[in-house]
Each structure stands twice: as C-alpha cells, then as structure tokens.
Write an enzyme that holds these catalytic residues in place. Structure first.
Site, mmCIF file in Angstrom:
data_model
loop_
_atom_site.group_PDB
_atom_site.id
_atom_site.type_symbol
_atom_site.label_atom_id
_atom_site.label_comp_id
_atom_site.label_asym_id
_atom_site.label_seq_id
_atom_site.Cartn_x
_atom_site.Cartn_y
_atom_site.Cartn_z
ATOM 1 N N GLU A 137 1.682 -0.552 -4.987
ATOM 2 C CA GLU A 137 0.600 0.389 -5.260
ATOM 3 C C GLU A 137 1.237 1.782 -5.232
ATOM 4 O O GLU A 137 1.401 2.392 -4.184
ATOM 5 C CB GLU A 137 -0.505 0.306 -4.193
ATOM 6 C CG GLU A 137 -1.728 1.111 -4.588
ATOM 7 C CD GLU A 137 -2.173 2.150 -3.575
ATOM 8 O OE1 GLU A 137 -3.233 2.735 -3.779
ATOM 9 O OE2 GLU A 137 -1.463 2.409 -2.588
ATOM 10 N N ASP A 153 0.828 -1.200 0.000
ATOM 11 C CA ASP A 153 0.000 0.000 0.000
ATOM 12 C C ASP A 153 0.872 1.263 0.000
ATOM 13 O O ASP A 153 1.879 1.338 0.706
ATOM 14 C CB ASP A 153 -0.870 -0.023 1.269
ATOM 15 C CG ASP A 153 -1.922 1.061 1.289
ATOM 16 O OD1 ASP A 153 -2.807 1.022 0.426
ATOM 17 O OD2 ASP A 153 -1.861 1.947 2.162
HETATM 18 C C1 NOJ Z 1 -4.418 3.037 -0.849
HETATM 19 C C2 NOJ Z 1 -5.542 2.101 -0.571
HETATM 20 O O1 NOJ Z 1 -5.848 1.389 -1.727
HETATM 21 C C3 NOJ Z 1 -6.680 2.964 -0.077
HETATM 22 O O2 NOJ Z 1 -7.883 2.250 -0.001
HETATM 23 C C4 NOJ Z 1 -6.295 3.531 1.255
HETATM 24 O O3 NOJ Z 1 -7.294 4.406 1.714
HETATM 25 C C5 NOJ Z 1 -4.978 4.310 1.143
HETATM 26 N N1 NOJ Z 1 -4.001 3.610 0.381
HETATM 27 C C6 NOJ Z 1 -4.420 4.572 2.516
HETATM 28 O O4 NOJ Z 1 -3.902 3.386 3.062
#
Ligand code: NOJ
Length: 563
Positions: free
Chosen positions: A285, A224
């Site tokens: 991500e 993440d």
């Molecule tokens: C990316 C995640 O996909 C999202 O859902 C989340 O709110 C943020 N990162 C913070 O962790």
C-alpha cells in the site's frame, strides 16, 4: 493504435520464475472485518461471521480475500494501530477462529491475505509503554522516533511535519519525573507512534512476525503505508505545495514518503517469503503519485504487487484514463510485475459516489451532510458499473472492496456522534474522513441490520434505503450490480483476460476502447451516445440504445463468428 505486450501466455515479457503465480491474475476481495458480518451480535463484524459468509464470495468468483487488520488493537484507527502483532483482537475472535477461517477459505479455493502494519504500532504496544517509562537515549526509546523539541524549552515540535489525519505529526510526552519531555513522531494519529526502521531490532521483530503468520498458513500480506517506513536522515522540515495530497504527496522528495532505504527492508521480506511454499504474496500500500514510482516497490526482489493508486485517483475522463492505463502497463511491465487495478477501498469515497463528484474533494476528506453538493446517485452508479466493466477487462490483478459488488454508495448522512475516523477528530470536524465507506454491508433486505448482525446492532448506522441493495435482493436479478460483477468475473476468467494481450482501439476522444485478446471493450465517457463497432455483445454495464452505446456505459464485444 498502439500495441502493448503485457506478459502472459502469448508474449511473456518476463523470464521471472514466478511467471505462473496465482497473484499475477488474481481478483482479490477486501474484507473490512468490522463491517462485513457480525456473528456474535455486538454490532462489530468478526471472524466467525466472515467464515459463515465465505460461500457468497466463492459464488461471486474471487480468488483471494484480504482482511483489513485483525490483530490486537485498541481500535483508535480501526485496527491500523496494533498493540500485539501475534494475536487476534478479541472483538474479532480468537486465533483459532482465524485458523478455521483460513481452512474454510482454502476449501472453497480462496486464499487469505492479512494486513500488516509496520510503519507504526499502537501507543498501547508493550514496546511503546516501555519507551515512555524509559529515559531519553535509551534502547527502548530507540525503537521509535523520539526527539528533543526545538525552541528554548524544547516546547516546539522537532520539525514541521503534519499528520495525515490533520495537526502536527509530533506529540510531546511527560517524562517519568513529571516534566515535559521528548516528542515522538506519528505520521497518523497520536495513538500510532512510528517505528524507527533504521533500528535492527525493529527489522528482526517484523521478520519474526511475518514468520509467525506464514507458519499458520496465510497466503500473504497487504503492507500498510509501505512507502512510509524510512524517513530522510535528520528528519528535515518539509514544505508541501498547496495542492499536495495528504496520503501520498505529489512531490518527489517528501522526507517521509518513498525514501529509498525502505527497499532494503522489502528485499529481506521477499527473501523470507520466497523460502515458503505455496506462492505467498506481498502487496504494497504505497500512495505514490505515478505508476513509474510505484513500480519500484515490485522489482523482482521486492514485493509482488503494489496497489495502483494513480488508477484509483484518475477522474472519469477518457484522456486521463488512457494515459494512466498505458503508463501502468508500461511501468509495471518494465519490472516484470503484473499491473494492478483498484477503484475502491476503506480509505476513499466509494466509487459509486466518487465518480459523480463534481467539486474539489481531496483524498481523505470524505463527504457528509455539510458537503456543498451531493453526488448524483444514479449517475454515480452508472459510472461505477462502467468503470468496473473496464477494470475487470484489463490484464493483471484487480482488487475489489466489500460492498462495491452491491453498488453501495458512500453513506453521506452519518450523524456526527456516530463518526469514528480519527480524521474527523484531528481535523476538528473539518474533514468527514472515511466512515462513509465503512458502513456495515447489507446481506438480507428484511433481516435486522440487513443481515449484518443477528441483533440488529451496527457500529455505524446503515442507511435505511440499503434494503434495496441487499445481496438477497440482487442475487436473482439479472440486471443487478451483483449479477454484473459475477458475470464480469466469470467471463474474465473464462477468456483469460488477466493474461491477455492489450491493444488500444481508436474510436474517438470520448471512447475508452481497447482489445484484450478477442474481446473489445468500449466505454463511453462523453455525453452523447456512441456508435458501437460491430460484434456480439458479451456483456454491458447498462442498457444499450440499439447499436449505440449510451453515455457512462461500457460494453464487452466479441467477433460475431466466435459467438
Ligand atoms: C493506510 C490504511 O489503509 C488506513 O486505513 C490507515 O488509517 C493508515 N494506513 C494508517 O495505518
């Protein structure tokens, strides 16, 4: 017409030792655990529910599942706020349930990837509680980004950064003696304090967390906010351009996104993961504006994959898509990594709605009852089916988001009182946020909560007309979106498209047309039907008009002689 060698059996562009690894070609299905299947009937999906429904994913034909966060969390941001990184949240089950899920998935030939959230923890994490109780300058504070405020009384935030969810990225605490004290950084909700990744203790802790789950047999992690962990020295102010996107920033020099120091962390992680058997994989991500920049995350000694957000964000426009695909294949190929492709996830408006939006709708704002216009549902679905038909013919690895195989649209009419996304609250209701893509999915048309939960409970209400989209209704219908996805995945595998050789074909400005091995793919992004080139139709995203391809439709063709 141009030629691109993108690796694979015919023209390997890489001598990397992982050239045969599963993740280079995998179709990875994202499960959003709270909305997939609820076995205990409390209205929130859980791990036993997922395990029971895995055969449906085997039937669909995916190679792996990625579970959005299941670790212990107060769920202020749906699990992206972790309070204990070494256990499963009781709402989802137990760690034994996870072991059973992994074992069952492996029996079915499906790998399991977990979501790891290293940029920030929950404010309920033991380290953060300790930091609040400790003094400024203490070792406990140094695991997070605490700073004194600006202004005479320190009552102004340390810098001007804004949270992705709206409002300032800093919150002031009350010190143990009751006086207003330091501020801590949270790029997301105030309940999600950012770690200080320059602190060796933080780095060690996460290496240990990785080992903990890898030792239990998981096949990898989706990382993440993989572009957010390192911050620019001195935390300087940032003045984004007016049109900047809150998740990624379109600028080169955002002091909290894509800072070079983050790569050192991933080199350590890669070395650790390489010490395990079974081709474990890490996926970034990282919301970055270009494939060129994203490719820095997947250099040989870093992560294995990175989501291709420039592709996800590309509008339904042939020129833009041509350029995005070319650039993706080039940039990922240049570092020997597979290109990845994705159209939907739990943070964006579902592509069956998004591709029909004809007004400005910045990423993360969502759509709801007060949005000026509703995307045309039939048009959105037609485009979504065509877009997926293109995506699954591209070489590399692809990500699917639960429910897209049913053609689910964004749920627009959620009542305000049901909304749970922190974006909604932090923006004072100005942005709907992401709840509309997170509604529990329909399994059986005539069951309570459409089969999502045995009691009919559902943490977000399901639109009544989703009965028509339930999996059981679509299974037997050869023209359903589910049948299209199954066919696409089977044909993709049988024809080796994930390792294929890619060539553009010029069929005019409105046609997105390419060859992958023996398959020619044509999508019509114009408004008038297009004459099809010769060939036998392998599959099509919608009805054809004789030998013409209607607008918003895509087709796979093969030479007549092969048929
Ligand atoms: C990316 C995640 O996909 C999202 O859902 C989340 O709110 C943020 N990162 C913070 O962790």
């Amino acid at each position: 017409m141009s030629d691109l060698d993108v690796g694979g059996s015919e023209a390997p562009s890489t001598a990397r030792t992982d050239a045969e690894a599963w993740w280079r070609t995998a179709v990875i299905y994202q499960i959003y655990p709270r909305s997939f299947a609820d076995a205990d009937g409390d209205g929130v999906g859980d791990l036993p529910g997922i395990t029971d429904r895995l055969p449906a994913l085997a039937e669909l034909g995916v190679d792996a599942v990625w579970l959005s966060p299941i670790m212990v969390s107060p769920q202020r941001d749906a699990g992206y706020d972790v309070a204990d990184y070494r256990d499963v949240d009781p709402r989802f089950g137990t760690i034994d349930d996870l072991d059973r899920l992994v074992a069952r998935a492996h029996e079915l030939g499906i790998r399991v990837i977990l979501d790891l959230v290293p940029n920030h923890s929950s404010d309920q994490h033991a380290w953060f509680r300790e930091a609040l109780a400790a003094a400024p300058g203490s070792a406990a504070r140094a695991r997070y980004l605490f700073r004194d405020g600006r202004g005479r009384d320190g009552d102004l935030p340390p810098n001007n950064w804004q949270s992705v969810f709206g409002g300032p990225a800093w919150t002031r605490i009350v010190e143990a003696d009751g006086r207003p004290g330091q501020w801590y950084l949270h790029l997301f909700d105030a309940s999600q304090p950012d770690f200080d990744w320059t602190n060796p203790e933080v780095r060690e802790e996460f290496l240990d967390i990785l080992r903990f789950w890898l030792d239990r047999g998981v096949d990898g992690f989706r990382i993440d906010v993989a572009h957010g962990m390192a911050k620019a020295d001195g935390l300087p102010d940032y003045h984004p351009p007016a049109d900047a996107d809150s998740m990624g920033g379109d600028e080169e020099d955002v002091p909290y996104w894509g800072q070079p120091a983050v790569h050192e962390v991933y080199r350590q992680w890669r070395a650790l993961v390489d010490g395990y058997d079974g081709d474990r994989a890490l996926c970034a991500e990282a919301w970055l504006p270009t494939a060129e920049r994203t490719a820095l995350w997947v250099r040989e000694d870093e992560l294995h994959q990175a989501f291709n957000f420039p592709y996800l964000m590309a509008p339904w426009d042939a020129d833009v898509l041509r350029e995005t695909i070319t650039e993706s294949l080039r940039a990922f190929g240049a570092v020997g990594a597979p290109a990845t492709w994705v159209l939907s996830n739990h943070d964006v408006v579902r592509h069956a709605s998004r591709l029909a939006i004809d007004f400005d709708n910045p990423q993360g704002h969502g759509i709801g009852p007060g949005t000026p216009r509703r995307p045309d549902r039939a048009l959105g679905l037609r485009r979504a089916r065509a877009a997926t038909t293109v995506m699954l013919a591209l070489p590399g690895s692809a990500y699917l988001y639960q429910g897209e195989e049913l053609g689910l649209p964004e749920a627009i009419d959620l009542p305000d009182a049901a909304r749970q996304d922190p974006t909604w609250f932090r923006s004072g209701g100005e942005r709907y946020g992401r709840d509309g893509c997170r509604v529990p999915i329909p399994w059986e048309a005539d069951a309570p909560a459409f089969g999502f939960s045995p009691t009919g409970a559902s943490w977000l209400p399901q639109p009544a007309d989703w009965s028509a989209l339930a999996r059981d209704r679509q299974r037997a219908d050869p023209d359903s979106t589910l049948s299209l996805y199954r066919t696409l995945l089977r044909q993709r595998r049988e024809r080796g498209l994930a390792r294929g050789r890619f060539d553009w074909v010029d069929l005019g400005p409105d046609a997105l047309a390419f060859r992958n091995g023996a398959v020619t793919v044509v999508a019509n992004l114009g408004t008038a039907p297009l004459p099809l080139p010769g060939g036998r139709v392998v599959l099509a995203s919608g009805p054809l008009e004789g030998d013409r391809l209607p607008a918003d439709t895509a087709v796979w063709l093969e030479p007549e002689s092969i048929g």
